[in-house]
Design a protein around this motif. Structure first.
Motif, PDB file in Angstrom:
ATOM      1  N   PRO A 103      -6.554   3.159  -5.998  1.00 23.47           N
ATOM      2  CA  PRO A 103      -7.031   4.255  -5.146  1.00 23.47           C
ATOM      3  C   PRO A 103      -6.398   4.287  -3.759  1.00 23.47           C
ATOM      4  CG  PRO A 103      -8.862   3.137  -6.234  1.00 23.47           C
ATOM      5  CD  PRO A 103      -7.645   2.307  -6.477  1.00 23.47           C
ATOM      6  N   GLY A 104      -6.097   3.138  -3.165  1.00 22.70           N
ATOM      7  CA  GLY A 104      -5.600   3.117  -1.791  1.00 22.70           C
ATOM      8  C   GLY A 104      -4.103   3.219  -1.651  1.00 22.70           C
ATOM      9  N   LEU A 105      -3.385   3.403  -2.737  1.00 18.29           N
ATOM     10  CA  LEU A 105      -1.923   3.410  -2.682  1.00 18.29           C
ATOM     11  C   LEU A 105      -1.407   4.755  -2.171  1.00 18.29           C
ATOM     12  CD1 LEU A 105       0.706   1.853  -3.393  1.00 18.29           C
ATOM     13  CD2 LEU A 105       0.612   2.969  -5.628  1.00 18.29           C
ATOM     14  N   HIS A 106      -0.548   4.714  -1.161  1.00 19.13           N
ATOM     15  CA  HIS A 106       0.096   5.933  -0.653  1.00 19.13           C
ATOM     16  C   HIS A 106       1.453   6.084  -1.322  1.00 19.13           C
ATOM     17  CE1 HIS A 106       1.625   9.040   2.002  1.00 19.13           C
ATOM     18  NE2 HIS A 106       2.687   8.285   2.218  1.00 19.13           N
ATOM     19  N   VAL A 107       1.709   7.238  -1.899  1.00 21.92           N
ATOM     20  CA  VAL A 107       2.960   7.489  -2.613  1.00 21.92           C
ATOM     21  C   VAL A 107       3.770   8.544  -1.864  1.00 21.92           C
ATOM     22  CG1 VAL A 107       4.030   8.222  -4.768  1.00 21.92           C
ATOM     23  CG2 VAL A 107       1.894   6.920  -4.821  1.00 21.92           C
ATOM     24  N   GLY A 108       5.000   8.187  -1.525  1.00 17.85           N
ATOM     25  CA  GLY A 108       5.944   9.151  -0.966  1.00 17.85           C
ATOM     26  C   GLY A 108       6.905   9.579  -2.053  1.00 17.85           C
ATOM     27  N   GLY A 113       2.574  -1.405  -7.209  1.00 22.85           N
ATOM     28  CA  GLY A 113       2.312   0.024  -7.353  1.00 22.85           C
ATOM     29  C   GLY A 113       3.287   0.694  -8.307  1.00 22.85           C
ATOM     30  N   ALA A 114       4.560   0.263  -8.252  1.00 14.03           N
ATOM     31  CA  ALA A 114       5.570   0.824  -9.157  1.00 14.03           C
ATOM     32  C   ALA A 114       5.275   0.448 -10.597  1.00 14.03           C
ATOM     33  CB  ALA A 114       6.962   0.355  -8.742  1.00 14.03           C
ATOM     34  N   LEU A 115       4.792  -0.771 -10.807  1.00 15.13           N
ATOM     35  CA  LEU A 115       4.434  -1.190 -12.167  1.00 15.13           C
ATOM     36  C   LEU A 115       3.288  -0.339 -12.709  1.00 15.13           C
ATOM     37  CD1 LEU A 115       4.618  -5.078 -11.775  1.00 15.13           C
ATOM     38  CD2 LEU A 115       6.187  -3.621 -13.060  1.00 15.13           C
ATOM     39  N   HIS A 116       2.307  -0.039 -11.858  1.00 16.67           N
ATOM     40  CA  HIS A 116       1.193   0.812 -12.292  1.00 16.67           C
ATOM     41  C   HIS A 116       1.693   2.225 -12.621  1.00 16.67           C
ATOM     42  CE1 HIS A 116      -2.391  -1.657 -11.838  1.00 16.67           C
ATOM     43  NE2 HIS A 116      -1.894  -2.152 -10.723  1.00 16.67           N
ATOM     44  N   LEU A 117       2.597   2.769 -11.789  1.00 23.64           N
ATOM     45  CA  LEU A 117       3.120   4.115 -12.049  1.00 23.64           C
ATOM     46  C   LEU A 117       3.951   4.120 -13.332  1.00 23.64           C
ATOM     47  CD1 LEU A 117       3.488   7.028 -11.259  1.00 23.64           C
ATOM     48  CD2 LEU A 117       5.388   6.337  -9.769  1.00 23.64           C
ATOM     49  N   LEU A 118       4.750   3.102 -13.538  1.00 29.81           N
ATOM     50  CA  LEU A 118       5.549   3.012 -14.764  1.00 29.81           C
ATOM     51  C   LEU A 118       4.638   2.963 -15.987  1.00 29.81           C
ATOM     52  CD1 LEU A 118       8.271   2.686 -16.167  1.00 29.81           C
ATOM     53  CD2 LEU A 118       8.144   0.222 -15.702  1.00 29.81           C
ATOM     54  N   HIS A 119       3.558   2.206 -15.878  1.00 30.54           N
ATOM     55  CA  HIS A 119       2.604   2.129 -16.990  1.00 30.54           C
ATOM     56  C   HIS A 119       1.977   3.502 -17.239  1.00 30.54           C
ATOM     57  CE1 HIS A 119      -0.413   0.439 -19.679  1.00 30.54           C
ATOM     58  NE2 HIS A 119      -1.337   1.065 -18.988  1.00 30.54           N
ATOM     59  N   ALA A 120       1.605   4.201 -16.174  1.00 31.85           N
ATOM     60  CA  ALA A 120       1.007   5.539 -16.321  1.00 31.85           C
ATOM     61  C   ALA A 120       1.984   6.502 -16.987  1.00 31.85           C
ATOM     62  CB  ALA A 120       0.590   6.068 -14.947  1.00 31.85           C
ATOM     63  N   ALA A 121       3.269   6.434 -16.591  1.00 31.45           N
ATOM     64  CA  ALA A 121       4.271   7.331 -17.163  1.00 31.45           C
ATOM     65  C   ALA A 121       4.486   7.060 -18.651  1.00 31.45           C
ATOM     66  CB  ALA A 121       5.590   7.174 -16.402  1.00 31.45           C
ATOM     67  N   ARG A 122       4.446   5.796 -19.033  1.00 38.52           N
ATOM     68  CA  ARG A 122       4.712   5.458 -20.431  1.00 38.52           C
ATOM     69  C   ARG A 122       3.496   5.710 -21.321  1.00 38.52           C
ATOM     70  NH1 ARG A 122       8.182  -0.064 -20.655  1.00 38.52           N
ATOM     71  NH2 ARG A 122       8.651   0.771 -22.710  1.00 38.52           N
ATOM     72  N   TRP A 140       1.036  11.823 -13.759  1.00 39.16           N
ATOM     73  CA  TRP A 140       1.168  10.370 -13.624  1.00 39.16           C
ATOM     74  C   TRP A 140       0.477   9.879 -12.360  1.00 39.16           C
ATOM     75  CZ3 TRP A 140       7.182  10.276 -14.612  1.00 39.16           C
ATOM     76  CH2 TRP A 140       7.425  10.644 -15.952  1.00 39.16           C
ATOM     77  N   LEU A 141       0.599  10.653 -11.272  1.00 36.83           N
ATOM     78  CA  LEU A 141      -0.008  10.238 -10.011  1.00 36.83           C
ATOM     79  C   LEU A 141      -1.530  10.269 -10.082  1.00 36.83           C
ATOM     80  CD1 LEU A 141       2.326  11.858  -7.326  1.00 36.83           C
ATOM     81  CD2 LEU A 141       2.313   9.510  -8.177  1.00 36.83           C
ATOM     82  N   MET A 142      -2.079  11.199 -10.850  1.00 42.19           N
ATOM     83  CA  MET A 142      -3.530  11.214 -11.028  1.00 42.19           C
ATOM     84  C   MET A 142      -3.998   9.938 -11.721  1.00 42.19           C
ATOM     85  SD  MET A 142      -4.276  15.173 -12.109  1.00 42.19           S
ATOM     86  CE  MET A 142      -5.982  14.791 -12.470  1.00 42.19           C
ATOM     87  N   THR A 143      -3.270   9.517 -12.738  1.00 40.78           N
ATOM     88  CA  THR A 143      -3.600   8.261 -13.420  1.00 40.78           C
ATOM     89  C   THR A 143      -3.422   7.068 -12.482  1.00 40.78           C
ATOM     90  OG1 THR A 143      -2.867   9.209 -15.524  1.00 40.78           O
ATOM     91  CG2 THR A 143      -3.062   6.819 -15.416  1.00 40.78           C
ATOM     92  N   ASP A 189       0.819  -1.211   0.000  1.00 40.44           N
ATOM     93  CA  ASP A 189       0.000   0.000   0.000  1.00 40.44           C
ATOM     94  C   ASP A 189       0.851   1.259   0.000  1.00 40.44           C
ATOM     95  OD1 ASP A 189      -2.258  -1.520   0.012  1.00 40.44           O
ATOM     96  OD2 ASP A 189      -2.579  -1.411   2.170  1.00 40.44           O
ATOM     97  N   ARG A 190       2.179   1.114  -0.099  1.00 44.36           N
ATOM     98  CA  ARG A 190       3.077   2.269  -0.014  1.00 44.36           C
ATOM     99  C   ARG A 190       4.106   2.176  -1.129  1.00 44.36           C
ATOM    100  NH1 ARG A 190       7.904   2.705   3.160  1.00 44.36           N
ATOM    101  NH2 ARG A 190       8.545   4.868   3.439  1.00 44.36           N
ATOM    102  N   LEU A 191       4.281   3.265  -1.842  1.00 41.60           N
ATOM    103  CA  LEU A 191       5.247   3.319  -2.935  1.00 41.60           C
ATOM    104  C   LEU A 191       6.175   4.504  -2.709  1.00 41.60           C
ATOM    105  CD1 LEU A 191       6.271   2.384  -5.718  1.00 41.60           C
ATOM    106  CD2 LEU A 191       4.550   3.878  -6.753  1.00 41.60           C
TER     107      LEU A 191
END
Length: 321
Positions: free
Chosen positions: A138-143, A303-312, A129-132, A111-113
């Motif tokens: 929805p529940g992922l906390h990003v630092g 969570g990192a995989l989802h963020l990487l996908h959003a960035a690409r 990217w964070l909005m995507t 739950d934390r990235l």
């Protein structure tokens, strides 16, 4: 008189794991007490009575204590067996606590990235990217740690970040990377600066010899420019060197000196006439690849995989022109 020699303290030896009872057999021992017989415990565990008896004999050999009183009518715990059973309950409780605690830690990590991003990427791209990402998880906390590209790499190596984003022209071999966009460095001046009125591009040698408004050493912006001007002995001593882009923009708009900044950072200023882009002759285009980076061989968390996908998937970083 020669002082007496002292021997170094003995090195602690690891306790042999093969002397430890397995948790399954300890649980079976507890069941013998609770069921009142070895046969009842075997039925609870869905195993044969001879199999349960063999496990108990192995446990007795390991502990060196007789645990069961065996007779033709059945097997019941001895007095020592009852004491061992109480201790076994404590061991099993601790083992269950360990498993539950590990599961809680795993859930907390999932739950934390932890993200580290260079300044340009963090200011202009990461918010989108964070909005995507929030829509996908929805529940992922990003630092988010905002720093320069060099410190992003250091954070990844130190285990302080799960995923990083850099804008430098190279990636160390111990990191894996994926392109997430493109950016371009632009030489910009205030409309009142003499370079703004030139009809021809300035020479690369003149750019190298001019004190500029620059990002600090270790930033991707600075490193890209220094590599481009390496044939001209690099950059001159900066007119101003800062670890942030915004004050350099302000100084350039005020006419302090030319600046070399990301197209992402000065796009609006160029469109609205607060800054003027200055072409440079004899210099390769200052394009650069924006990259996601992470330690080679390390599996990215979900969570990192989802963020990487959003960035690409988002084309925000494509330069104009």
């Amino acid at each position: 008189m020669t002082p007496p020699t002292t021997s170094p303290p003995p090195t602690p030896q690891p306790r042999p794991a093969d002397r430890l009872p397995d948790l399954y057999t300890l649980d079976l021992l507890v069941a013998v007490t609770e069921c009142g017989s070895l046969g009842g415990a075997a039925r609870r565990f869905g195993i044969s009575q001879p199999s349960a008896s063999a496990r108990m004999r192995t446990l007795e050999r390991r502990l060196g204590v007789r645990l069961l009183e065996r007779s033709t009518t059945g097997s019941v715990p001895t007095a020592a067996g009852l004491v061992i059973t109480d201790w076994a309950r404590g061991v099993l409780d601790q083992a269950h606590a360990l498993v539950e605690g590990a599961a809680a830690l795993k859930a907390r990590q999932e739950d934390r990235l932890r993200v580290a991003a260079s300044l340009t990427v963090a200011e202009h791209l990461v918010p989108g990217w964070l909005m995507t990402l929030r829509e996908a998880v929805p529940g992922l906390h990003v630092g988010l740690q905002v720093t320069n590209s060099l410190h992003v790499i250091e954070a990844l190596r130190a285990g302080e970040a799960d995923l990083g984003f850099v804008e430098g022209p190279w990636v160390p071999r111990d990191l894996q990377s994926a392109a997430v966009g493109r950016d371009r460095l632009v030489v910009v001046v205030a409309p009142t600066h003499p370079w703004a009125r030139r009809r021809r591009p300035i020479a690369a040698a003149e750019l190298a010899a001019t004190p500029l408004l620059l990002r600090e050493a270790g930033s991707g912006t600075r490193e890209t420019l220094e590599r481009a001007l390496a044939a001209y002995d690099g950059v001159a001593v900066p007119a101003l060197e800062l670890g942030a882009t915004a004050p350099l923009r302000s100084a350039a708009i005020a006419g302090s000196a030319p600046a070399v900044l990301s197209d992402l950072a000065v796009r609006e200023d160029l469109a609205e006439g607060r800054l003027v882009a200055v072409p440079v002759a004899d210099l390769p285009a200052l394009d650069r690849i924006l990259r996601a980076v992470w330690p080679r061989g390390r599996e990215l968390p979900e969570g990192a995989l989802h963020l990487l996908h959003a960035a690409r998937q988002r084309p925000d970083a494509a330069p104009r022109g």
